[in-house]
Design a protein around this motif. Structure first.
Motif, PDB file in Angstrom:
ATOM      1  N   GLU A   1       1.853  -1.956  25.478  1.00  0.00           N
ATOM      2  CA  GLU A   1       1.277  -2.962  24.584  1.00  0.00           C
ATOM      3  C   GLU A   1       1.101  -2.516  23.138  1.00  0.00           C
ATOM      4  O   GLU A   1       0.246  -3.010  22.430  1.00  0.00           O
ATOM      5  N   THR A   2       1.880  -1.557  22.696  1.00  0.00           N
ATOM      6  CA  THR A   2       1.709  -1.114  21.323  1.00  0.00           C
ATOM      7  C   THR A   2       2.715  -1.798  20.403  1.00  0.00           C
ATOM      8  O   THR A   2       3.912  -1.759  20.636  1.00  0.00           O
ATOM      9  N   GLU A   3       2.195  -2.460  19.369  1.00  0.00           N
ATOM     10  CA  GLU A   3       3.039  -3.023  18.329  1.00  0.00           C
ATOM     11  C   GLU A   3       2.577  -2.432  17.012  1.00  0.00           C
ATOM     12  O   GLU A   3       1.525  -1.793  16.937  1.00  0.00           O
ATOM     13  N   MET A   4       3.365  -2.707  15.981  1.00  0.00           N
ATOM     14  CA  MET A   4       3.023  -2.155  14.677  1.00  0.00           C
ATOM     15  C   MET A   4       1.601  -2.519  14.266  1.00  0.00           C
ATOM     16  O   MET A   4       0.870  -1.707  13.721  1.00  0.00           O
ATOM     17  N   GLU A   5       1.207  -3.760  14.568  1.00  0.00           N
ATOM     18  CA  GLU A   5      -0.120  -4.224  14.154  1.00  0.00           C
ATOM     19  C   GLU A   5      -1.244  -3.474  14.847  1.00  0.00           C
ATOM     20  O   GLU A   5      -2.363  -3.459  14.373  1.00  0.00           O
ATOM     21  N   ASP A   6      -0.942  -2.883  16.010  1.00  0.00           N
ATOM     22  CA  ASP A   6      -1.988  -2.181  16.753  1.00  0.00           C
ATOM     23  C   ASP A   6      -2.209  -0.766  16.244  1.00  0.00           C
ATOM     24  O   ASP A   6      -3.164  -0.103  16.634  1.00  0.00           O
ATOM     25  N   LEU A   7      -1.311  -0.301  15.405  1.00  0.00           N
ATOM     26  CA  LEU A   7      -1.468   1.041  14.861  1.00  0.00           C
ATOM     27  C   LEU A   7      -2.486   1.009  13.729  1.00  0.00           C
ATOM     28  O   LEU A   7      -2.638   0.002  13.057  1.00  0.00           O
ATOM     29  N   PRO A   8      -3.199   2.128  13.517  1.00  0.00           N
ATOM     30  CA  PRO A   8      -4.080   2.173  12.337  1.00  0.00           C
ATOM     31  C   PRO A   8      -3.224   2.079  11.068  1.00  0.00           C
ATOM     32  O   PRO A   8      -2.061   2.486  11.084  1.00  0.00           O
ATOM     33  N   PRO A   9      -3.819   1.537   9.973  1.00  0.00           N
ATOM     34  CA  PRO A   9      -3.038   1.260   8.766  1.00  0.00           C
ATOM     35  C   PRO A   9      -2.232   2.460   8.247  1.00  0.00           C
ATOM     36  O   PRO A   9      -1.142   2.279   7.714  1.00  0.00           O
ATOM     37  N   GLU A  10      -2.752   3.672   8.434  1.00  0.00           N
ATOM     38  CA  GLU A  10      -2.056   4.843   7.900  1.00  0.00           C
ATOM     39  C   GLU A  10      -0.713   5.046   8.605  1.00  0.00           C
ATOM     40  O   GLU A  10       0.315   5.259   7.982  1.00  0.00           O
ATOM     41  N   LYS A  11      -0.746   4.948   9.939  1.00  0.00           N
ATOM     42  CA  LYS A  11       0.477   5.128  10.736  1.00  0.00           C
ATOM     43  C   LYS A  11       1.453   3.984  10.463  1.00  0.00           C
ATOM     44  O   LYS A  11       2.653   4.161  10.411  1.00  0.00           O
ATOM     45  N   ARG A  12       0.866   2.805  10.303  1.00  0.00           N
ATOM     46  CA  ARG A  12       1.677   1.613  10.083  1.00  0.00           C
ATOM     47  C   ARG A  12       2.575   1.804   8.859  1.00  0.00           C
ATOM     48  O   ARG A  12       3.730   1.412   8.846  1.00  0.00           O
ATOM     49  N   GLY A  13       1.996   2.447   7.847  1.00  0.00           N
ATOM     50  CA  GLY A  13       2.741   2.694   6.615  1.00  0.00           C
ATOM     51  C   GLY A  13       3.989   3.522   6.863  1.00  0.00           C
ATOM     52  O   GLY A  13       5.053   3.235   6.324  1.00  0.00           O
ATOM     53  N   GLU A  14       3.858   4.515   7.730  1.00  0.00           N
ATOM     54  CA  GLU A  14       5.000   5.380   8.011  1.00  0.00           C
ATOM     55  C   GLU A  14       6.078   4.615   8.771  1.00  0.00           C
ATOM     56  O   GLU A  14       7.263   4.752   8.495  1.00  0.00           O
ATOM     57  N   VAL A  15       5.639   3.801   9.726  1.00  0.00           N
ATOM     58  CA  VAL A  15       6.610   3.012  10.496  1.00  0.00           C
ATOM     59  C   VAL A  15       7.326   2.029   9.578  1.00  0.00           C
ATOM     60  O   VAL A  15       8.529   1.809   9.681  1.00  0.00           O
ATOM     61  N   PHE A  16       6.555   1.477   8.630  1.00  0.00           N
ATOM     62  CA  PHE A  16       7.150   0.492   7.734  1.00  0.00           C
ATOM     63  C   PHE A  16       8.251   1.095   6.862  1.00  0.00           C
ATOM     64  O   PHE A  16       9.210   0.420   6.518  1.00  0.00           O
ATOM     65  N   GLU A  17       8.095   2.374   6.540  1.00  0.00           N
ATOM     66  CA  GLU A  17       9.151   3.066   5.786  1.00  0.00           C
ATOM     67  C   GLU A  17      10.488   2.910   6.514  1.00  0.00           C
ATOM     68  O   GLU A  17      11.517   2.693   5.890  1.00  0.00           O
ATOM     69  N   VAL A  18      10.425   3.043   7.843  1.00  0.00           N
ATOM     70  CA  VAL A  18      11.644   2.918   8.647  1.00  0.00           C
ATOM     71  C   VAL A  18      12.203   1.506   8.532  1.00  0.00           C
ATOM     72  O   VAL A  18      13.409   1.299   8.349  1.00  0.00           O
ATOM     73  N   VAL A  19      11.308   0.514   8.623  1.00  0.00           N
ATOM     74  CA  VAL A  19      11.742  -0.880   8.524  1.00  0.00           C
ATOM     75  C   VAL A  19      12.411  -1.124   7.165  1.00  0.00           C
ATOM     76  O   VAL A  19      13.473  -1.742   7.079  1.00  0.00           O
ATOM     77  N   GLU A  20      11.796  -0.598   6.105  1.00  0.00           N
ATOM     78  CA  GLU A  20      12.357  -0.800   4.768  1.00  0.00           C
ATOM     79  C   GLU A  20      13.719  -0.154   4.617  1.00  0.00           C
ATOM     80  O   GLU A  20      14.630  -0.723   4.026  1.00  0.00           O
TER      81      GLU A  20
ATOM     82  N   THR B   1       0.837  -1.202   0.000  1.00  0.00           N
ATOM     83  CA  THR B   1       0.000   0.000   0.000  1.00  0.00           C
ATOM     84  C   THR B   1       0.873   1.255   0.000  1.00  0.00           C
ATOM     85  O   THR B   1       0.505   2.260  -0.595  1.00  0.00           O
ATOM     86  N   ASN B   2       2.036   1.173   0.639  1.00  0.00           N
ATOM     87  CA  ASN B   2       2.963   2.302   0.572  1.00  0.00           C
ATOM     88  C   ASN B   2       3.322   2.618  -0.874  1.00  0.00           C
ATOM     89  O   ASN B   2       3.352   3.777  -1.276  1.00  0.00           O
ATOM     90  N   VAL B   3       3.594   1.577  -1.644  1.00  0.00           N
ATOM     91  CA  VAL B   3       3.946   1.758  -3.053  1.00  0.00           C
ATOM     92  C   VAL B   3       2.762   2.338  -3.826  1.00  0.00           C
ATOM     93  O   VAL B   3       2.898   3.315  -4.558  1.00  0.00           O
ATOM     94  N   LEU B   4       1.580   1.745  -3.616  1.00  0.00           N
ATOM     95  CA  LEU B   4       0.393   2.219  -4.338  1.00  0.00           C
ATOM     96  C   LEU B   4       0.098   3.680  -4.025  1.00  0.00           C
ATOM     97  O   LEU B   4      -0.300   4.446  -4.894  1.00  0.00           O
ATOM     98  N   LYS B   5       0.300   4.055  -2.760  1.00  0.00           N
ATOM     99  CA  LYS B   5       0.076   5.447  -2.368  1.00  0.00           C
ATOM    100  C   LYS B   5       1.057   6.360  -3.080  1.00  0.00           C
ATOM    101  O   LYS B   5       0.683   7.392  -3.616  1.00  0.00           O
ATOM    102  N   ALA B   6       2.318   5.945  -3.082  1.00  0.00           N
ATOM    103  CA  ALA B   6       3.348   6.756  -3.729  1.00  0.00           C
ATOM    104  C   ALA B   6       3.042   6.916  -5.215  1.00  0.00           C
ATOM    105  O   ALA B   6       3.243   7.977  -5.796  1.00  0.00           O
ATOM    106  N   LEU B   7       2.543   5.836  -5.829  1.00  0.00           N
ATOM    107  CA  LEU B   7       2.253   5.888  -7.262  1.00  0.00           C
ATOM    108  C   LEU B   7       1.059   6.779  -7.564  1.00  0.00           C
ATOM    109  O   LEU B   7       0.996   7.413  -8.600  1.00  0.00           O
TER     110      LEU B   7
END
Lengths: 320, 245
Positions: B106-125, A66-72
């Motif tokens: 008790e907060t993990e990535m999965e507990d975040l709303p999908p929008e926030k999760r995306g930002e955190v995932f940027e860091v992981v990537e 979804t990150n990719v799709l958003k960026a696109l």
């Protein structure tokens, strides 16, 4: 992909509704569209509209895509991939899934379309693909897992679209997902660093795949094997110069390859119409045309002299 | 954030261990020491028996890693996918720990709303591409694996090609088991790429026993040995990922 995973695969029966935990959107599953190592894509109905929903038990996959799709979708206009509609989680009993809903792209698979409509469409679709790739690259992304299986052709207007952006990688990073036949690393022809030439290698292999629908296994690998396969195939042979450049990473931008493919298409027309080449060459070679012009003058003078000679002979005869 | 090193053992096998320590226990030990254990099961005549399957799954589960069973032809692709998945998993563990510190217990990535999760995932990537990686590859060369070894070699060369496209540094080491006299033989010490993987790799004599447990134990020892030497040079350079996942 025939990958066998140990994790228990899941099946969602047709007609079942799934509801998002966060946004509360409800999707009614209609049928399975495809299944990969990273999840399942379903056709679903949402507010009376057809959408595609990708579901995975790995929330990282969903987040990444979804990150990719958003960026696109940030840059409007040209849409190579499907547009993103919703991202959410679905909890059922103790199982947790993540999913996203996207535009449902209805069409025919790339190879099937060419098989049905003829090779004349191959050039057109590849030209379309190359201009889409050019704008994707300009935005800092590499498609990565480019292959016919990920390409859909929509009818009227005929347009090529990509349906799986799972391999899309930011330029400079290492390619996330790939398929051996279309991967330059597999053929020993370059690294897996995300750069435009990586995608252009795959484009060349898509053209090869159009002429070898069953593909072929790697034997000696390298450019030798690929060149041999290109040269010995009727129809594919004519693409040799362009394919070799793409396969050896000589194109740095999609538009260079596109331009070559375009001018190459025009050359083909010239061959069929032998009266045109002289005319076509004139503007590209001005010094030569100057010589032609002086030669033309000489010709005129020569003809004039001969006519004058005949005329004087005639006058002479009249007098005599 | 301090630049760390991810440590992985990649076990390539086609069946059940029958010698020495319990491999699942050894995988648990590895995890405790900050080394993830991933397992790739190579299918024999299109099947792996139930017991072998279970062992492969358990080793990876206990070792905090990823497991996948494949046909021999699919090996290259799988090796790199499994390695990458495991890296992401480890990094996610690190990020989750950070999140807990910032956002509460008790907060993990999965507990975040999908929008926030995306930002955190940027860091992981980002980390995924820049982090240093040490992979110790442990190859089962028992009799039934013999004809698959050329493919294994190719898959490993391919793995080094994939990982070396990253920004971070990689180091590989290759061990095979059973060894001639001991349980395990070291084929290659730490090296940045596998191009030099010896050709004798496919001609190894292979015996009947499969000492998977002792092999993991020995691999683990190789990690600690290396760490203590490196520890002298770069004090605590890679403590960061030690307790990951």
């Amino acid at each position: 992909m025939a990958m066998n995973t140990l994790k228990s695969p899941f099946n969602i029966p047709n007609g079942r509704c799934i509801e998002g935990k966060w946004h509360k959107n409800r999707y009614k599953i209609q049928k399975e569209l495809g299944r990969g190592a990273n999840g399942v894509v379903y056709l679903a109905e949402w507010k009376g509209r057809k959408v595609a929903v990708k579901i995975s038990d790995n929330h990282l996959t969903i987040t990444s895509e979804t990150n990719v799709l958003k960026a696109l979708s940030k840059a409007q206009g040209i849409a190579l991939g499907p547009s993103l509609l919703d991202v959410d989680d679905w909890e059922i009993g103790s199982r947790k899934f993540s999913f996203y809903a996207m535009e449902y792209i209805e069409g025919e698979h790339f190879l099937q379309f060419i098989k049905r409509k003829g090779m004349v469409w191959l050039d057109i679709l590849i030209l379309q693909l190359l201009s889409d790739l050019q704008s994707l690259h300009e935005r800092g992304w590499i498609f990565g897992d480019l292959k016919p299986d990920n390409l859909i052709v929509t009818p009227l207007p005929v347009k090529i679209r990509c349906i799986d952006v799972g391999g899309t990688t930011a330029i400079g990073r290492s390619i996330k997902e790939f398929t051996e036949f279309f991967d330059r690393g597999y053929w020993g022809l370059g690294s897996r660093r995300a750069e435009p030439s990586y995608d252009l290698f795959s484009v060349a292999m898509i053209i090869v795949n159009a002429y070898y629908p069953d593909r072929f296994p790697k034997k000696i690998g390298g450019i030798q094997q690929l060149q041999k396969m290109i040269v010995q195939k009727n129809g594919l042979h004519k693409y040799e110069p362009i394919l070799l450049r793409a396969l050896t990473g000589k194109y740095h931008q999609a538009k260079e390859m596109r331009l070559d493919l375009l001018t190459f298409g025009q050359k083909k027309i010239k061959k069929n119409q032998p009266s045109r080449p002289l005319k076509a060459k004139v503007p590209s070679n001005p010094p030569q045309s100057k010589q032609k012009r002086t030669a033309g003058w000489l010709e005129t003078i020569f003809i004039f002299l001969i006519i004058s000679l005949f005329y004087s002979l005639y006058i002479f005869g009249q007098i005599g | 954030m301090k630049q760390g090193t991810i440590k992985q053992i990649l076990l390539i096998t086609d069946g059940c261990s029958n010698e020495g320590e319990d491999p699942v226990a050894m995988a648990a030990l590895a995890k405790e020491q900050g080394v993830t254990v991933n397992v790739i099961g190579v299918m024999k005549n299109d099947t792996i028996d139930e017991q072998g399957m279970k062992e492969i799954e358990s080793i990876a589960e206990q070792g905090g890693g990823v497991s996948q069973v494949v046909y021999t032809e699919m090996l290259s692709q799988t090796v790199q996918m499994v390695t990458r998945k495991a890296m992401t998993q480890t990094l996610q563990g690190v990020v989750n720990r950070e999140l807990k510190q910032i956002l509460g217990s008790e907060t993990e990535m999965e507990d975040l709303p999908p929008e926030k999760r995306g930002e955190v995932f940027e860091v992981v990537e980002e980390l995924n591409d820049t982090v240093n990686l040490d992979v110790l590859i442990l190859v089962d060369t028992s009799a039934s694996m013999k004809y698959k070894l050329p493919t294994v070699k190719e898959a490993l060369l391919d793995l080094s090609l994939s990982l070396n496209a990253r920004t971070g540094n990689n180091r590989f080491s290759v061990f095979v088991f059973p060894g001639k006299k001991q349980f395990v033989n070291k084929l290659m010490d730490w090296t940045p790429n596998l191009d030099t993987l010896p050709s004798i790799f496919s001609k190894l004599s292979s015996g009947g026993m499969t000492p998977t447990g002792p092999a993991i134990k020995e691999a683990l020892r190789h990690f600690t040995k290396k760490r203590s030497i490196r520890g002298l040079l770069t004090a605590n350079g890679d403590e960061y990922f030690e307790e990951s996942v």
